[in-house]
Design an enzyme around this catalytic site. Structure first.
Site, PDB file in Angstrom:
ATOM      1  N   GLY A   1       0.974  -1.119   0.111  1.00  0.00           N
ATOM      2  CA  GLY A   1      -0.099   0.128  -0.074  1.00  0.00           C
ATOM      3  C   GLY A   1       0.861   1.306  -0.154  1.00  0.00           C
ATOM      4  O   GLY A   1       2.106   1.188  -0.001  1.00  0.00           O
TER       5      GLY A   1
ATOM      6  N   HIS B   1       0.414  17.224   4.495  1.00  0.00           N
ATOM      7  CA  HIS B   1      -0.911  18.079   5.135  1.00  0.00           C
ATOM      8  C   HIS B   1      -0.470  19.365   5.624  1.00  0.00           C
ATOM      9  O   HIS B   1       0.411  19.268   6.239  1.00  0.00           O
ATOM     10  CB  HIS B   1      -1.289  17.293   6.160  1.00  0.00           C
ATOM     11  CG  HIS B   1      -1.788  15.836   5.728  1.00  0.00           C
ATOM     12  ND1 HIS B   1      -2.395  15.530   4.365  1.00  0.00           N
ATOM     13  CD2 HIS B   1      -2.249  14.803   6.648  1.00  0.00           C
ATOM     14  CE1 HIS B   1      -2.568  14.299   4.639  1.00  0.00           C
ATOM     15  NE2 HIS B   1      -2.880  13.716   5.717  1.00  0.00           N
TER      16      HIS B   1
ATOM     17  N   CYS C   1      -1.935  11.061  10.935  1.00  0.00           N
ATOM     18  CA  CYS C   1      -0.959  11.773  10.458  1.00  0.00           C
ATOM     19  C   CYS C   1      -1.138  13.257  10.701  1.00  0.00           C
ATOM     20  O   CYS C   1       0.020  13.851  10.678  1.00  0.00           O
ATOM     21  CB  CYS C   1      -0.862  11.473   8.993  1.00  0.00           C
ATOM     22  SG  CYS C   1      -2.448  11.476   8.257  1.00  0.00           S
TER      23      CYS C   1
ATOM     24  N   ASN D   1       2.728  13.512   5.172  1.00  0.00           N
ATOM     25  CA  ASN D   1       1.688  12.460   5.895  1.00  0.00           C
ATOM     26  C   ASN D   1       2.628  10.974   5.812  1.00  0.00           C
ATOM     27  O   ASN D   1       1.817  10.176   6.831  1.00  0.00           O
ATOM     28  CB  ASN D   1       0.234  12.749   5.273  1.00  0.00           C
ATOM     29  CG  ASN D   1       0.548  12.556   3.766  1.00  0.00           C
ATOM     30  OD1 ASN D   1       0.986  13.327   3.009  1.00  0.00           O
ATOM     31  ND2 ASN D   1      -0.421  11.456   3.227  1.00  0.00           N
TER      32      ASN D   1
HETATM   33  P1  NAP Z   1      -3.692   1.140   1.349  1.00  0.00           P
HETATM   34  O1  NAP Z   1      -2.936   2.009   0.390  1.00  0.00           O
HETATM   35  O2  NAP Z   1      -4.953   0.869   1.172  1.00  0.00           O
HETATM   36  O3  NAP Z   1      -2.853  -0.292   1.614  1.00  0.00           O
HETATM   37  C1  NAP Z   1      -3.108  -1.320   2.373  1.00  0.00           C
HETATM   38  C2  NAP Z   1      -2.262  -2.158   2.642  1.00  0.00           C
HETATM   39  O4  NAP Z   1      -2.950  -3.530   3.351  1.00  0.00           O
HETATM   40  C3  NAP Z   1      -1.836  -2.951   1.394  1.00  0.00           C
HETATM   41  O5  NAP Z   1      -0.480  -3.646   1.218  1.00  0.00           O
HETATM   42  C4  NAP Z   1      -3.066  -3.943   1.063  1.00  0.00           C
HETATM   43  O6  NAP Z   1      -2.647  -5.378   0.136  1.00  0.00           O
HETATM   44  C5  NAP Z   1      -2.981  -4.686   2.502  1.00  0.00           C
HETATM   45  N1  NAP Z   1      -4.283  -5.156   2.835  1.00  0.00           N
HETATM   46  C6  NAP Z   1      -5.438  -4.677   2.233  1.00  0.00           C
HETATM   47  N2  NAP Z   1      -6.381  -5.618   2.900  1.00  0.00           N
HETATM   48  C7  NAP Z   1      -5.871  -6.696   3.444  1.00  0.00           C
HETATM   49  C8  NAP Z   1      -6.260  -7.996   4.148  1.00  0.00           C
HETATM   50  N3  NAP Z   1      -7.597  -8.306   3.965  1.00  0.00           N
HETATM   51  N4  NAP Z   1      -5.388  -8.712   4.569  1.00  0.00           N
HETATM   52  C9  NAP Z   1      -3.955  -8.257   4.443  1.00  0.00           C
HETATM   53  N5  NAP Z   1      -3.403  -7.249   3.833  1.00  0.00           N
HETATM   54  C10 NAP Z   1      -4.403  -6.322   3.301  1.00  0.00           C
HETATM   55  O7  NAP Z   1      -3.514   2.039   2.732  1.00  0.00           O
HETATM   56  P2  NAP Z   1      -2.413   3.095   3.301  1.00  0.00           P
HETATM   57  O8  NAP Z   1      -2.900   4.342   2.856  1.00  0.00           O
HETATM   58  O9  NAP Z   1      -1.006   2.462   2.984  1.00  0.00           O
HETATM   59  O10 NAP Z   1      -2.966   3.118   4.894  1.00  0.00           O
HETATM   60  C11 NAP Z   1      -2.376   1.780   5.606  1.00  0.00           C
HETATM   61  C12 NAP Z   1      -2.778   2.055   7.049  1.00  0.00           C
HETATM   62  O11 NAP Z   1      -1.825   3.305   7.479  1.00  0.00           O
HETATM   63  C13 NAP Z   1      -4.163   2.446   7.299  1.00  0.00           C
HETATM   64  O12 NAP Z   1      -4.655   1.820   8.514  1.00  0.00           O
HETATM   65  C14 NAP Z   1      -4.354   3.983   7.517  1.00  0.00           C
HETATM   66  O13 NAP Z   1      -5.252   4.268   8.149  1.00  0.00           O
HETATM   67  C15 NAP Z   1      -2.876   4.235   8.070  1.00  0.00           C
HETATM   68  N6  NAP Z   1      -2.486   5.431   7.825  1.00  0.00           N
HETATM   69  C16 NAP Z   1      -2.380   6.222   6.555  1.00  0.00           C
HETATM   70  C17 NAP Z   1      -1.701   7.471   6.478  1.00  0.00           C
HETATM   71  C18 NAP Z   1      -1.559   8.003   5.081  1.00  0.00           C
HETATM   72  O14 NAP Z   1      -0.973   9.071   4.950  1.00  0.00           O
HETATM   73  N7  NAP Z   1      -2.021   7.105   4.088  1.00  0.00           N
HETATM   74  C19 NAP Z   1      -1.096   8.063   7.613  1.00  0.00           C
HETATM   75  C20 NAP Z   1      -1.194   7.336   8.646  1.00  0.00           C
HETATM   76  C21 NAP Z   1      -1.788   6.191   9.027  1.00  0.00           C
HETATM   77  P3  NAP Z   1      -3.116  -5.111  -1.347  1.00  0.00           P
HETATM   78  O15 NAP Z   1      -1.838  -4.276  -2.130  1.00  0.00           O
HETATM   79  O16 NAP Z   1      -2.856  -6.729  -1.695  1.00  0.00           O
HETATM   80  O17 NAP Z   1      -4.344  -4.549  -1.467  1.00  0.00           O
END
Ligand code: NAP
Length: 355
Positions: free
Chosen positions: A13, A244, A151, A333
């Protein structure tokens, strides 16, 4: 001595990829396991990932085979498990890892506000790490779960901490302009955000108004007493990719004599990671830009390799009564708001020998 083995859960992700980037050539940590969702399990990372970031897929990770996010599939000598899983998945699997003895350091929202879970920004509240002992005793785990904040909160509280230390803070009013990557790669449809600003992000205002109070709170025996500060937040999604930006009004307990004094307070702020000279620690966690039109996401988000927050537009607001200072703060972020802060937690744990 060999490097310390680490795993990245949700490595494909947006946050997961940032981990992979930041851990390339890390002096202490070696990524030995990566996980993704079921449809990618069994495939090589380099073949399964849709790479989103500049610079391409780091060579070191290309041939690692993606596994399930299950403690049985991770080598038992892995020291730190970095989690970038969606909240619902994290809720289910992170406790399984902690039970099996792994130290999980996580970005997912689940468990953040639990009394026995440390929510850490190493420059601000390292002493809260004591909570892992409470957690282990209460839950019977030999491992632990440690959390990163949301974030937007991380960026805000890094700018508040120096003000609290020098002047005291009563109330905060913040309006955020949050980048698209904050919602994950598939988070906001392009038709919804191009030529637009969306003045609502589900659940975000509550997080900004509450998570910071835990981080800025005081450890008293086995729990954290939340900081006595009132925060009101309006959170918006804007069409930038990373970084952000937050417009912040802060009511202080005692008045600064001048803007220069406030600049000095921000710029001289240092924390434990700087003292320990950790690999990912920025030289200064808070950097002030004095040009009137800065900070800007595109120009300033990578300052301090994305680990510093950048403050500008500082002024003392005289026309509304009270001791108000206003400023704009920007942070990356995915770095300080996510993967970078998580790695900094692990570096601090490693350097201090937290078992
Ligand atoms: P993302 O792009 O949707 O990535 C999610 C990851 O989890 C991908 O590797 C995905 O794999 C995997 N995944 C999804 N469903 C799964 C399942 N059922 N079992 C195992 N793995 C699974 O999300 P992201 O933005 O990177 O965010 C990840 C986490 O960090 C979230 O909890 C989010 O709230 C938190 N966060 C994000 C940010 C930000 O700025 N984006 C900041 C702070 C915290 P696939 O590639 O196979 O789908």
């Amino acid at each position: 001595m060999g490097k310390v083995k680490v795993a990245v859960l949700g490595a494909t992700g947006l946050v997961g990829q940032k981990f992979i980037q930041l851990l390339e050539n890390h002096p202490w940590f070696d990524v030995v396991a990566v996980t993704a969702s079921e449809r990618k399990v069994g495939k090589k990372y380099g073949e399964a990932v849709s790479w989103y970031h500049e610079g391409g897929i780091p060579e070191y990770v290309r041939d690692l085979v993606l596994t399930r996010s299950s403690p049985e599939e991770i080598p038992s000598d892995v020291e730190y498990v970095f989690s970038a899983l969606p909240r619902s998945v994290a809720e289910e699997v992170e406790p399984l890892f902690a039970k099996k003895g792994f130290k999980v350091i996580s970005n997912a929202g689940a468990f953040r506000m639990d009394d026995d879970v440390p929510l850490i920004i190493p420059e601000i509240n390292w002493e809260h790490m004591e909570l892992i002992n409470v957690q282990r005793e209460k839950r019977g785990w030999s491992g632990a779960i440690v959390k990163n904040s949301n974030c937007t909160t991380a960026i805000l509280v890094l700018s508040l901490k120096p003000l609290i230390d020098s002047f005291g803070v009563r109330r905060v009013i913040v309006t955020t302009m949050q980048a698209l990557s904050g919602a994950g790669y598939r988070g906001v449809p392009s038709m919804a955000i191009i030529d637009n600003i969306i003045p609502y992000i589900e659940g975000e205002e509550w997080k900004v108004e509450n998570e910071g109070l835990k981080i800025l709170g005081k450890l008293v025996k086995d729990h954290v007493e939340y900081a006595n500060i009132k925060i009101s937040a309006t959170t918006t999604r804007v069409p930038t990719l990373y970084g952000h930006l937050e417009s912040v009004h802060v009511e202080l307990e005692s008045a600064p004599t001048s803007v220069d004094e406030v600049i000095d307070v921000f710029e001289s702020f240092r924390g434990l990671p700087q003292e320990l000279d950790l690999p990912l620690a920025p030289e200064k966690p808070v950097i002030v830009v004095e040009s009137d039109d800065r900070p800007q996401p595109r120009l300033d988000r990578d300052v301090g390799k994305g680990m510093a927050v950048v403050v500008g537009r500082i002024s003392l607001t005289k026309n509304i009564g009270g001791n108000w200072v206003k400023y704009v703060v920007l942070g990356h972020n995915l770095v300080r708001g996510a993967a970078g802060n998580t790695i900094l937690i692990a570096e601090t744990m490693y350097k201090l020998g937290v078992k």
